[in-house]
Design an enzyme around this catalytic site. Structure first.
Site, PDB file in Angstrom:
ATOM      1  N   HIS A 127      19.326 -83.250 -18.272  1.00 47.70           N
ATOM      2  CA  HIS A 127      18.964 -84.363 -17.392  1.00 47.70           C
ATOM      3  C   HIS A 127      19.070 -85.678 -18.147  1.00 47.70           C
ATOM      4  O   HIS A 127      18.208 -86.029 -18.944  1.00 47.70           O
ATOM      5  CB  HIS A 127      17.535 -84.183 -16.868  1.00 47.70           C
ATOM      6  CG  HIS A 127      17.161 -85.177 -15.803  1.00 47.70           C
ATOM      7  ND1 HIS A 127      16.897 -84.804 -14.502  1.00 47.70           N
ATOM      8  CD2 HIS A 127      17.008 -86.526 -15.834  1.00 47.70           C
ATOM      9  CE1 HIS A 127      16.583 -85.884 -13.795  1.00 47.70           C
ATOM     10  NE2 HIS A 127      16.651 -86.944 -14.588  1.00 47.70           N
TER      11      HIS A 127
ATOM     12  N   HIS B  99      21.004 -89.901 -17.729  1.00 48.51           N
ATOM     13  CA  HIS B  99      21.677 -90.883 -16.871  1.00 48.51           C
ATOM     14  C   HIS B  99      22.674 -91.655 -17.737  1.00 48.51           C
ATOM     15  O   HIS B  99      22.368 -92.726 -18.261  1.00 48.51           O
ATOM     16  CB  HIS B  99      20.660 -91.830 -16.238  1.00 48.51           C
ATOM     17  CG  HIS B  99      19.740 -91.169 -15.265  1.00 48.51           C
ATOM     18  ND1 HIS B  99      19.914 -91.265 -13.902  1.00 48.51           N
ATOM     19  CD2 HIS B  99      18.651 -90.383 -15.454  1.00 48.51           C
ATOM     20  CE1 HIS B  99      18.947 -90.579 -13.292  1.00 48.51           C
ATOM     21  NE2 HIS B  99      18.174 -90.024 -14.214  1.00 48.51           N
TER      22      HIS B  99
ATOM     23  N   GLN C 190      20.175 -93.162  -6.187  1.00 52.65           N
ATOM     24  CA  GLN C 190      19.054 -93.852  -6.831  1.00 52.65           C
ATOM     25  C   GLN C 190      18.175 -94.620  -5.842  1.00 52.65           C
ATOM     26  O   GLN C 190      16.956 -94.679  -6.007  1.00 52.65           O
ATOM     27  CB  GLN C 190      19.593 -94.809  -7.896  1.00 52.65           C
ATOM     28  CG  GLN C 190      18.545 -95.654  -8.601  1.00 52.65           C
ATOM     29  CD  GLN C 190      17.647 -94.851  -9.523  1.00 52.65           C
ATOM     30  OE1 GLN C 190      18.020 -94.542 -10.649  1.00 52.65           O
ATOM     31  NE2 GLN C 190      16.458 -94.484  -9.058  1.00 52.65           N
TER      32      GLN C 190
ATOM     33  N   HIS D 265      15.457 -85.388  -8.111  1.00 56.23           N
ATOM     34  CA  HIS D 265      14.328 -86.128  -8.675  1.00 56.23           C
ATOM     35  C   HIS D 265      13.170 -85.938  -7.688  1.00 56.23           C
ATOM     36  O   HIS D 265      13.154 -86.542  -6.617  1.00 56.23           O
ATOM     37  CB  HIS D 265      14.665 -87.613  -8.794  1.00 56.23           C
ATOM     38  CG  HIS D 265      15.531 -87.967  -9.962  1.00 56.23           C
ATOM     39  ND1 HIS D 265      16.779 -87.428 -10.142  1.00 56.23           N
ATOM     40  CD2 HIS D 265      15.320 -88.825 -11.001  1.00 56.23           C
ATOM     41  CE1 HIS D 265      17.311 -87.943 -11.243  1.00 56.23           C
ATOM     42  NE2 HIS D 265      16.455 -88.780 -11.795  1.00 56.23           N
TER      43      HIS D 265
ATOM     44  N   GLU E 127       8.513 -87.779  -8.713  1.00 57.63           N
ATOM     45  CA  GLU E 127       8.364 -88.488  -9.997  1.00 57.63           C
ATOM     46  C   GLU E 127       7.407 -89.666  -9.783  1.00 57.63           C
ATOM     47  O   GLU E 127       7.791 -90.832  -9.828  1.00 57.63           O
ATOM     48  CB  GLU E 127       9.727 -88.975 -10.509  1.00 57.63           C
ATOM     49  CG  GLU E 127       9.657 -89.510 -11.926  1.00 57.63           C
ATOM     50  CD  GLU E 127      10.957 -90.123 -12.406  1.00 57.63           C
ATOM     51  OE1 GLU E 127      10.985 -90.583 -13.564  1.00 57.63           O
ATOM     52  OE2 GLU E 127      11.948 -90.155 -11.641  1.00 57.63           O
TER      53      GLU E 127
ATOM     54  N   ASP F 130      16.342 -87.646 -20.324  1.00 63.75           N
ATOM     55  CA  ASP F 130      16.316 -88.539 -19.171  1.00 63.75           C
ATOM     56  C   ASP F 130      17.074 -89.841 -19.422  1.00 63.75           C
ATOM     57  O   ASP F 130      17.973 -90.198 -18.679  1.00 63.75           O
ATOM     58  CB  ASP F 130      14.882 -88.836 -18.734  1.00 63.75           C
ATOM     59  CG  ASP F 130      14.786 -89.261 -17.272  1.00 63.75           C
ATOM     60  OD1 ASP F 130      15.829 -89.360 -16.609  1.00 63.75           O
ATOM     61  OD2 ASP F 130      13.674 -89.494 -16.791  1.00 63.75           O
TER      62      ASP F 130
ATOM     63  N   TRP G 225      14.670 -97.880 -17.909  1.00 61.94           N
ATOM     64  CA  TRP G 225      13.459 -97.069 -17.762  1.00 61.94           C
ATOM     65  C   TRP G 225      12.834 -96.694 -19.098  1.00 61.94           C
ATOM     66  O   TRP G 225      11.637 -96.457 -19.178  1.00 61.94           O
ATOM     67  CB  TRP G 225      13.783 -95.805 -16.971  1.00 61.94           C
ATOM     68  CG  TRP G 225      14.183 -96.094 -15.574  1.00 61.94           C
ATOM     69  CD1 TRP G 225      13.371 -96.265 -14.483  1.00 61.94           C
ATOM     70  CD2 TRP G 225      15.521 -96.273 -15.092  1.00 61.94           C
ATOM     71  NE1 TRP G 225      14.114 -96.540 -13.365  1.00 61.94           N
ATOM     72  CE2 TRP G 225      15.445 -96.551 -13.705  1.00 61.94           C
ATOM     73  CE3 TRP G 225      16.775 -96.224 -15.689  1.00 61.94           C
ATOM     74  CZ2 TRP G 225      16.565 -96.777 -12.919  1.00 61.94           C
ATOM     75  CZ3 TRP G 225      17.897 -96.450 -14.906  1.00 61.94           C
ATOM     76  CH2 TRP G 225      17.790 -96.729 -13.542  1.00 61.94           C
TER      77      TRP G 225
END
Length: 416
Positions: free
Chosen positions: A61, A63, A156, A214, A217, A313, A319
């Site tokens: 996982h 991005h 997203q 997702h 979360e 992640d 983030w």
């Protein structure tokens, strides 16, 4: 140039006593046999030096389309998930093919240096141009010699809550993504979230794609899309191909609800991914004291017989401003955050960054066994405990019998 191996000698294997010789032929493990003592290395041999040899690390996982963009165009000052999404929306409009490819390949090179050979990346498809997706589909082919890359169509900004969200998801599937994603807790309403989960699972099922959502979360104990995802997976008998990522709200659920939920989860057979470094950073932001950790119930899920893996992640994005590609760092943080530093957990901890991630990615040929592709890493330590203590870079990464990276002791990596 990469060079080919005939054997890995003086290797330790998890769950087995003594030393082993692992023979390789035609890019696959051909024989695994016990040694009576340390052997001298010959031509074509890789000497593991009595260290643990494990399957390659799995990053299930990440991005990549957002990697290395922290501070662009501004920093996430609140540290919240939602400000991160706002920052990314501002950065997303400036994406170009070259920009995405350069940052993704730089990050994948960092991963390869740490022994990661399998990666699942979520790619934002709430972009009418689908710039990042087009670039990442190209990257998947460019890096195939060093990493197996799965691509998730990730909405997203939502499926129901983003203009033409469904059409963009369908176009992404036509373009060749491996996995269908979702983000139900970010949809405008609970009804939208439920509808999005049911729709995306159907989309994946009819197109023979995997699912990775997702899911919840958020710290909100009323965010309960996991039960919807599990029910849909069970209805279609698709659980082994469906992954629930994050499920942070589970850390806020009451035990009475979880007792019912876990019955469904066991029946569905979902895979679970937890991103400990990022969840500890993003969650609990609206709490006074005591503050919640924002992590899902990792040990409880494992005790229930479900597959759970850790992922990073983010790598230096809106983030999460840190990240170095070392899965052992992620494992260390996860074990701390989940109260899993008992020796029984430590001894099986490597499965959280190897086998369980492979299960989430639905890998059919993975592991150190005769007939499997000759892919493995040589770690620094004779046991999971020693490996976790040191958290040192891998001594070697081998792919289909070729040495991708090797190190002497704790020195600098030497690409071949």
């Amino acid at each position: 140039m990469n060079h080919s191996l005939s054997n890995i000698i003086n290797a330790r294997l998890q769950g087995r006593d003594g030393l082993y010789r692992i023979s390789i032929g035609n890019g696959r493990f051909s024989d695994i046999s016990a040694q009576t003592g340390f052997d001298d290395a010959g031509e074509g041999d890789l000497d593991a030096g009595g260290n643990l040899v494990a399957p390659p690390f799995v990053e299930p996982h990440i991005h990549l389309d957002a990697a290395m963009t922290a501070g662009e165009p501004r920093w996430n000052k609140s540290g919240t998930l939602f400000e991160g999404i706002e920052c990314w929306a501002e950065r997303k409009v400036t994406l170009t093919r070259e920009d995405v490819i350069e940052r993704a390949e730089r990050t994948l090179a960092l991963f390869a240096d740490h022994g990661i050979q399998y990666v699942r990346t979520h790619v934002d498809v709430t972009d009418p141009r689908l710039t990042a997706l087009k670039a990442m589909l190209e990257v998947r082919e460019r890096v195939a010699d060093t990493v197996d890359l799965q691509i998730v169509a990730f909405p997203q900004e939502g499926i129901w809550s983003f203009r033409n969200g469904k059409e963009l998801m369908e176009e992404s599937v036509r373009m060749g993504v491996d996995v269908v994603g979702g983000i139900p807790h970010f949809e405008f309403t609970r009804d939208y979230g439920v509808e999005s989960v049911r729709w995306l699972v159907e989309l994946a099922h009819k197109n023979d794609r995997l699912v990775d959502v997702h899911c919840d979360e958020i710290d909100d104990p009323e965010s309960r899309f996991l039960e919807v995802l599990a029910a849909e997976a069970l209805r279609l008998d698709y659980g082994s191909r469906v992954t629930a990522s994050h499920t942070c709200a589970m850390g806020s659920y009451n035990d009475a609800y979880c007792s019912r939920l876990f019955r469904l989860l066991r029946k569905s057979g979902l895979r679970f991914l937890s991103m400990p470094t990022e969840s500890l950073h993003l969650q609990g932001r609206f709490d006074g004291y005591p503050k919640r950790r924002g992590l899902t119930r990792v040990p409880e899920l494992l005790d229930a017989g479900l597959k759970v893996a850790f992922g990073q992640d983010s790598i230096r994005d809106p983030w999460y401003p840190l990240g170095n590609g070392n899965m052992l760092r992620t494992l260390d943080v996860g074990l701390h955050g989940c109260h899993m530093l008992g020796m029984s957990w430590i001894e099986r901890s490597l499965e959280l960054i190897t086998d369980n991630g492979a299960a989430a990615m639905d890998l059919k040929e993975y592991g150190i066994a005769e007939g499997m592709p000759a892919r493995c890493v040589v770690l620094q330590g004779q046991s999971p405990y020693e490996v976790l203590l040191g958290q040192q870079p891998v001594l070697a990464s081998v792919r289909d019998g070729r040495v991708l990276v090797s190190r002497q002791g704790q020195g600098t990596a030497t690409p071949h």
